[in-house]
Design a protein around this motif. Sequence first.
Motif, PDB file in Angstrom:
ATOM      1  N   ASP A  84       3.335   5.772  -3.001  1.00  0.00           N
ATOM      2  CA  ASP A  84       4.530   6.430  -3.542  1.00  0.00           C
ATOM      3  C   ASP A  84       4.421   6.590  -5.061  1.00  0.00           C
ATOM      4  N   ARG A  85       3.979   5.540  -5.747  1.00  0.00           N
ATOM      5  CA  ARG A  85       3.811   5.623  -7.203  1.00  0.00           C
ATOM      6  C   ARG A  85       2.811   6.715  -7.567  1.00  0.00           C
ATOM      7  N   THR A  86       1.734   6.801  -6.807  1.00  0.00           N
ATOM      8  CA  THR A  86       0.734   7.830  -7.049  1.00  0.00           C
ATOM      9  C   THR A  86       1.338   9.219  -6.885  1.00  0.00           C
ATOM     10  N   LEU A  87       2.125   9.415  -5.842  1.00  0.00           N
ATOM     11  CA  LEU A  87       2.748  10.719  -5.611  1.00  0.00           C
ATOM     12  C   LEU A  87       3.732  11.057  -6.726  1.00  0.00           C
ATOM     13  N   TYR A  88       4.516  10.072  -7.158  1.00  0.00           N
ATOM     14  CA  TYR A  88       5.456  10.305  -8.262  1.00  0.00           C
ATOM     15  C   TYR A  88       4.710  10.690  -9.547  1.00  0.00           C
ATOM     16  N   ARG A  89       3.589  10.008  -9.825  1.00  0.00           N
ATOM     17  CA  ARG A  89       2.811  10.333 -11.026  1.00  0.00           C
ATOM     18  C   ARG A  89       2.243  11.745 -10.940  1.00  0.00           C
ATOM     19  N   ARG A  90       1.730  12.114  -9.780  1.00  0.00           N
ATOM     20  CA  ARG A  90       1.192  13.471  -9.616  1.00  0.00           C
ATOM     21  C   ARG A  90       2.282  14.515  -9.813  1.00  0.00           C
ATOM     22  N   ALA A  91       3.445  14.278  -9.210  1.00  0.00           N
ATOM     23  CA  ALA A  91       4.557  15.226  -9.365  1.00  0.00           C
ATOM     24  C   ALA A  91       4.993  15.306 -10.827  1.00  0.00           C
ATOM     25  N   GLU A 140      -4.650   7.455   5.504  1.00  0.00           N
ATOM     26  CA  GLU A 140      -5.765   6.967   6.314  1.00  0.00           C
ATOM     27  C   GLU A 140      -6.426   5.747   5.680  1.00  0.00           C
ATOM     28  N   ASP A 141      -6.595   5.763   4.363  1.00  0.00           N
ATOM     29  CA  ASP A 141      -7.196   4.604   3.687  1.00  0.00           C
ATOM     30  C   ASP A 141      -6.345   3.354   3.892  1.00  0.00           C
ATOM     31  N   ASN A 142      -5.028   3.513   3.815  1.00  0.00           N
ATOM     32  CA  ASN A 142      -4.131   2.375   4.030  1.00  0.00           C
ATOM     33  C   ASN A 142      -4.299   1.827   5.438  1.00  0.00           C
ATOM     34  N   ARG A 143      -4.343   2.719   6.426  1.00  0.00           N
ATOM     35  CA  ARG A 143      -4.486   2.299   7.823  1.00  0.00           C
ATOM     36  C   ARG A 143      -5.805   1.565   8.029  1.00  0.00           C
ATOM     37  N   GLN A 144      -6.893   2.094   7.470  1.00  0.00           N
ATOM     38  CA  GLN A 144      -8.197   1.457   7.624  1.00  0.00           C
ATOM     39  C   GLN A 144      -8.224   0.082   6.962  1.00  0.00           C
ATOM     40  N   LEU A 145      -7.601  -0.031   5.798  1.00  0.00           N
ATOM     41  CA  LEU A 145      -7.563  -1.317   5.102  1.00  0.00           C
ATOM     42  C   LEU A 145      -6.778  -2.347   5.918  1.00  0.00           C
ATOM     43  N   GLN A 146      -5.651  -1.927   6.489  1.00  0.00           N
ATOM     44  CA  GLN A 146      -4.875  -2.850   7.316  1.00  0.00           C
ATOM     45  C   GLN A 146      -5.638  -3.238   8.579  1.00  0.00           C
ATOM     46  N   GLU A 147      -6.370  -2.308   9.163  1.00  0.00           N
ATOM     47  CA  GLU A 147      -7.167  -2.637  10.347  1.00  0.00           C
ATOM     48  C   GLU A 147      -8.265  -3.641  10.016  1.00  0.00           C
ATOM     49  N   LEU A 203       0.828  -1.204   0.000  1.00  0.00           N
ATOM     50  CA  LEU A 203       0.000   0.000   0.000  1.00  0.00           C
ATOM     51  C   LEU A 203       0.864   1.256   0.000  1.00  0.00           C
ATOM     52  N   GLU A 204       1.951   1.245   0.773  1.00  0.00           N
ATOM     53  CA  GLU A 204       2.826   2.418   0.801  1.00  0.00           C
ATOM     54  C   GLU A 204       3.536   2.603  -0.541  1.00  0.00           C
ATOM     55  N   ARG A 205       3.955   1.517  -1.152  1.00  0.00           N
ATOM     56  CA  ARG A 205       4.577   1.627  -2.487  1.00  0.00           C
ATOM     57  C   ARG A 205       3.584   2.162  -3.516  1.00  0.00           C
ATOM     58  N   GLY A 206       2.352   1.711  -3.411  1.00  0.00           N
ATOM     59  CA  GLY A 206       1.311   2.221  -4.305  1.00  0.00           C
ATOM     60  C   GLY A 206       1.084   3.707  -4.101  1.00  0.00           C
TER      61      GLY A 206
END
Length: 172
Positions: free
Chosen positions: A44-51, A151-158, A39-42
């Motif tokens: 990161d990819r999203t942030l790189y694409r936005r930048a 937050e979405d990542n945290r909720q999914l892991q929970e 989820l964190e890598r995903g």
Amino acid sequence: MLRRGVSISLRLTSWLTGALVCGLVVFGVAVWLDLGISLERGRDRTLYRRAARVADLLSSSQRDSDAKRERKLEELLEAMPEGRLVQVFDPAGDRIYPAIDTSGGFPWREALTARDRLGHALFAGKRYRVLRQAVTLNAGSARIVVAGQLEDNRQLQERFAAGLETSIPVLL
């Protein structure tokens, strides 16, 4: 002399059940950790694409007037999820785009002074992933800072952990 007590079949059953529970717990923890990393890598990819999209727009609009470039950037950020969490700064740390900060007080200064290209920030009690990316333009250099909530990542892991907690007893 024969020892009377717990039968061998009960001891074997208990031992195998314990081994199965331990195996399921280890497997669940490994999958939970892998899920968090994925989820964190995903993110990161999203942030790189936005930048990259912002950098492409800035690069392609270098000959445009500042007002036209600002308008194009506003349109892009408006269409982009979490577009309010994208800022462009000059080398001195002054915001170039957008002209008005609409992030609601996000800690951009801390993001700019961080050592790592990717980092974390805490804002309004929630964790964010932050990317700092330098770009070179005809007029000089700039830094694009993009943030995305975790937050979405945290909720999914929970939810995954809760599912593991309820499924292990059922499987036994």
